[in-house]
Design an enzyme around this catalytic site. Structure first.
Site, PDB file in Angstrom:
ATOM      1  N   ASP A   7      20.652  32.255  22.666  1.00 13.64           N
ATOM      2  CA  ASP A   7      20.567  31.534  21.403  1.00 13.64           C
ATOM      3  C   ASP A   7      20.886  30.081  21.743  1.00 13.64           C
ATOM      4  O   ASP A   7      22.034  29.736  21.994  1.00 13.64           O
ATOM      5  CB  ASP A   7      21.562  32.087  20.384  1.00 13.64           C
ATOM      6  N   GLU A  67      15.205  32.046  21.684  1.00 16.31           N
ATOM      7  CA  GLU A  67      14.654  31.746  20.372  1.00 16.31           C
ATOM      8  C   GLU A  67      13.801  30.490  20.443  1.00 16.31           C
ATOM      9  O   GLU A  67      14.189  29.503  21.056  1.00 16.31           O
ATOM     10  CB  GLU A  67      15.786  31.562  19.358  1.00 16.31           C
ATOM     11  N   ASP A 140      26.675  33.079  17.569  1.00 17.27           N
ATOM     12  CA  ASP A 140      25.630  32.745  18.535  1.00 17.27           C
ATOM     13  C   ASP A 140      25.492  33.849  19.596  1.00 17.27           C
ATOM     14  O   ASP A 140      24.396  34.097  20.105  1.00 17.27           O
ATOM     15  CB  ASP A 140      25.949  31.413  19.220  1.00 17.27           C
TER      16      ASP A 140
END
Length: 168
Positions: A7, A67, A140
């Site tokens: 992330d 991501e 996260d």
């Protein structure tokens, strides 16, 4: 298959290593690389690169999933996240680990079956899929594990299609 989920960020970069085997998931490790707000930005990028490179070198994943960056209202933040994401991708490249990118919608759909799931739903389903006692913190880290699960499902489905088309 071992997938290393990331992330991206520059204050906190969540990471999680997940093994996917026989339709089950197991967390091999997870955590966050954190940098201090008043540190020179280039030093923050160096810390992110060095720490993620070392962790990936130890984990030796088959794939890195990250991501996709989407623009936020704050362009300065988006640019800094993009720079941090760049050093993360460089770490994977230097280790010759293939990188796969997923949108938040793809991650939510893979983990919960619903693309509009709320963050607590994704985090709880990630915890359940990995058989963890509690949702990993910071958020996260849980997000990184969900991103790893997303790739394991995507790669697994391709493998299943391939195997289903073979005759033995």
């Amino acid at each position: 298959m071992v997938v290393f989920g990331i992330d991206p960020g520059y204050a906190i970069v969540g990471w999680g290593a997940v093994r996917f085997q026989a339709n089950t998931y197991r967390a091999l490790g997870y955590g966050a690389v954190e940098t201090q707000a008043h540190t020179d930005f280039n030093q923050r990028l160096e810390t992110i690169f060095d720490e993620l490179y070392a962790i990936m070198q130890r984990c030796r994943p088959d794939a890195v999933s990250i991501e996709k960056l989407y623009f936020q209202t704050n362009k300065t933040t988006a640019i800094k996240v993009a720079q941090a994401r760049g050093v993360t991708l460089l770490a994977a490249q230097k280790l010759r680990i293939p990188v796969f990118e997923y949108t938040p919608l793809q991650v939510k759909t893979a983990v919960t079956g619903y693309g509009k799931a709320k963050k607590p739903q994704v985090m709880e389903m990630t915890r359940r899929l990995l058989g963890l006692a509690e949702v990993p913190k910071p958020d996260d880290t849980a997000d990184a594990l969900a991103i790893a699960i997303c790739h394991a499902q995507a790669a697994g489905s391709d493998l299943r299609r391939l195997l289903n088309n073979k005759t033995i």
